[in-house]
Design an enzyme around this catalytic site. Structure first.
Site, short mmCIF file in Angstrom:
data_model
loop_
_atom_site.label_atom_id
_atom_site.label_comp_id
_atom_site.label_asym_id
_atom_site.label_seq_id
_atom_site.Cartn_x
_atom_site.Cartn_y
_atom_site.Cartn_z
N SER A 241 0.84 -1.20 0.00
CA SER A 241 0.00 0.00 0.00
C SER A 241 0.88 1.25 0.00
O SER A 241 1.97 1.26 0.59
CB SER A 241 -0.87 0.01 1.26
OG SER A 241 -1.44 1.28 1.44
N LYS B 36 2.82 -3.47 5.57
CA LYS B 36 2.84 -3.39 4.11
C LYS B 36 4.26 -3.22 3.57
O LYS B 36 4.57 -3.69 2.47
CB LYS B 36 1.94 -2.23 3.65
CG LYS B 36 0.44 -2.53 3.79
CD LYS B 36 0.05 -3.82 3.08
CE LYS B 36 -1.42 -3.90 2.71
NZ LYS B 36 -1.78 -5.24 2.18
N TYR C 36 -0.25 -0.66 9.90
CA TYR C 36 -0.49 -1.09 8.52
C TYR C 36 0.75 -0.80 7.66
O TYR C 36 1.17 -1.63 6.84
CB TYR C 36 -1.70 -0.31 8.03
CG TYR C 36 -2.22 -0.59 6.66
CD1 TYR C 36 -2.89 -1.79 6.38
CD2 TYR C 36 -2.12 0.36 5.64
CE1 TYR C 36 -3.42 -2.02 5.11
CE2 TYR C 36 -2.65 0.14 4.39
CZ TYR C 36 -3.30 -1.05 4.13
OH TYR C 36 -3.82 -1.28 2.88
P1 NAI Z 1 -11.86 -5.49 1.61
O1 NAI Z 1 -12.09 -5.24 3.06
O2 NAI Z 1 -12.95 -5.21 0.64
O3 NAI Z 1 -11.38 -6.99 1.38
C1 NAI Z 1 -10.46 -7.63 2.21
C2 NAI Z 1 -10.93 -9.06 2.40
O4 NAI Z 1 -9.98 -9.75 3.20
C3 NAI Z 1 -12.26 -9.15 3.14
O5 NAI Z 1 -13.18 -9.89 2.39
C4 NAI Z 1 -11.90 -9.84 4.45
O6 NAI Z 1 -12.94 -10.68 4.95
C5 NAI Z 1 -10.67 -10.62 4.06
N1 NAI Z 1 -9.85 -10.95 5.23
C6 NAI Z 1 -9.51 -10.14 6.26
N2 NAI Z 1 -8.77 -10.79 7.16
C7 NAI Z 1 -8.64 -12.06 6.70
C8 NAI Z 1 -7.97 -13.20 7.19
N3 NAI Z 1 -7.30 -13.18 8.35
N4 NAI Z 1 -8.00 -14.34 6.46
C9 NAI Z 1 -8.68 -14.38 5.28
N5 NAI Z 1 -9.36 -13.31 4.78
C10 NAI Z 1 -9.33 -12.18 5.47
O7 NAI Z 1 -10.55 -4.62 1.25
P2 NAI Z 1 -9.80 -4.35 -0.16
O8 NAI Z 1 -9.76 -2.89 -0.32
O9 NAI Z 1 -10.35 -5.21 -1.23
O10 NAI Z 1 -8.32 -4.80 0.23
C11 NAI Z 1 -7.62 -5.86 -0.40
C12 NAI Z 1 -6.15 -5.66 -0.18
O11 NAI Z 1 -5.70 -4.49 -0.86
C13 NAI Z 1 -5.74 -5.48 1.28
O12 NAI Z 1 -4.51 -6.14 1.52
C14 NAI Z 1 -5.56 -3.99 1.40
O13 NAI Z 1 -4.70 -3.64 2.46
C15 NAI Z 1 -4.98 -3.67 0.05
N6 NAI Z 1 -5.11 -2.28 -0.35
C16 NAI Z 1 -6.30 -1.79 -0.75
C17 NAI Z 1 -6.39 -0.48 -1.16
C18 NAI Z 1 -7.65 0.07 -1.73
O14 NAI Z 1 -7.61 1.22 -2.23
N7 NAI Z 1 -8.77 -0.65 -1.66
C19 NAI Z 1 -5.25 0.44 -1.08
C20 NAI Z 1 -4.02 -0.20 -0.68
C21 NAI Z 1 -3.98 -1.50 -0.32
#
Ligand code: NAI
Length: 299
Positions: A153, A170, A166
């Site tokens: 990130s 990251k 975080y």
């Molecule tokens: P989101 O919250 O929509 O999806 C994340 C998913 O990970 C959720 O479905 C959640 O249930 C699952 N999860 C959480 N802990 C878990 C665990 N211990 N074991 C298995 N599954 C687990 O968030 P998003 O935005 O789709 O994020 C995806 C990745 O992208 C993350 O690593 C986030 O940090 C990264 N990211 C996202 C950004 C964005 O703009 N959306 C920006 C920078 C990084």
């Protein structure tokens, strides 16, 4: 030009019940990969659990004619990660692609952060990435093929108020990926990293008016390339969002050289020490150490 396809390949996408992971899983399955849709199904801060998100994404994939199995384990423990990769082996007999995407947030100004704000975030992002990769790693080395796509990130790469936990996790993922890429090279195991920006439940309050223009589906093509046989790079980081993709790298500048370096030298030559108008991007630690000598002797 041929489209990128994944027939015969087995992919594991963590945190694929929604957001970016869901988009990655749908894409890989739509292009012929057999996919393990992992998701713990908790809230954004990592509390709770539900099978519904992973199950729904599997249903979507199957309804479109693809192949998928759900997994509901947490990425954050070694046993959970082994069960996730085990699901791929049991259902499809192998693992070729691992997309480490699962994530949570517990933002807090560092002065107020306590262990329960910090540890779970590092457990899911950094340990989750390490454990899931570890569980698949030896198989990938033995089969002489693997594609690992990790998720960092801008908050870690560049900093963001309230995200010390975080950011640490990251940036840890970036260091881990640099080393894994070096160790996987001989076996055609490539490890790259995306730094995405997309509208998801995690970011809906953060992105403001930009959110409209940032769809998860605009990030997924980068994962698609990095997860494909055609991928030519390893150990690299790519910023992606809204349809833009560009490399982010750690570079080294020539700087200032004096074998009898003093603290005063540092104060007086700060401008040249910090001058980024020319730089190199070392491919490994030894290359960087070699540059110290090269830059020095060039003066
Ligand atoms: P989101 O919250 O929509 O999806 C994340 C998913 O990970 C959720 O479905 C959640 O249930 C699952 N999860 C959480 N802990 C878990 C665990 N211990 N074991 C298995 N599954 C687990 O968030 P998003 O935005 O789709 O994020 C995806 C990745 O992208 C993350 O690593 C986030 O940090 C990264 N990211 C996202 C950004 C964005 O703009 N959306 C920006 C920078 C990084």
């Amino acid at each position: 030009m041929n489209g990128l396809r994944y027939e015969g390949k087995v992919a594991v996408v963590t945190g694929a019940g929604q957001g970016l992971g869901r988009s990655h899983a749908l894409f890989l399955a739509s292009r012929g990969a057999k996919v393990v849709v992992n998701d713990l199904g908790g809230t954004t801060d990592g509390s709770g659990a539900s099978q519904t998100p992973a199950q729904k994404v599997c249903d979507e994939i199957r309804a479109a004619g693809g192949q998928a199995v759900p997994n509901y384990d947490s990425v954050s423990t070694e046993a959970g990660a082994q069960a996730i990769i085990g699901t791929a082996i049991d259902a499809f007999g192998r693992v070729d692609i691992l997309v480490n995407n699962a994530g949570i947030l517990r933002d807090k100004a560092f002065k107020n952060a306590v262990e329960s704000d910090i540890r779970p975030v590092i457990d899911v992002h950094l340990w989750g990435t390490i454990w899931c990769t570890r569980a698949a790693w030896n198989r990938m080395l033995e089969q002489g093929y693997g594609r690992v796509v990790n998720t960092t990130s801008a908050a870690g790469l560049f900093g963001n108020f309230g995200q010390a936990n975080y950011g640490a996790a990251k940036m840890g993922i970036v260091g881990f990926s640099h080393v894994a890429a070096i160790e996987g090279a001989k076996a055609n195991v490539k490890v790259n990293v995306i730094a995405p920006a997309a509208r998801t439940r995690m970011t809906e309050e953060l992105l403001g008016p930009m959110a409209e223009k940032l769809n998860p589906e605009q990030v997924t093509p980068v994962v698609g390339y990095l997860a494909h046989e055609d991928c030519e790079v390893s150990g690299e980081v790519f910023s992606c969002g809204g349809g833009r993709v560009g490399r982010i790298f750690v570079g080294a500048v020539p700087g200032y050289f004096n074998p009898q370096l003093t603290a005063e030298d540092v104060r007086e030559h700060l401008a040249v020490i910090r001058d980024t108008s020319s730089f190199v991007v070392p491919r490994n630690a030894m290359e960087e150490i070699g540059l110290l000598m090269k830059f020095g002797s060039a003066r």
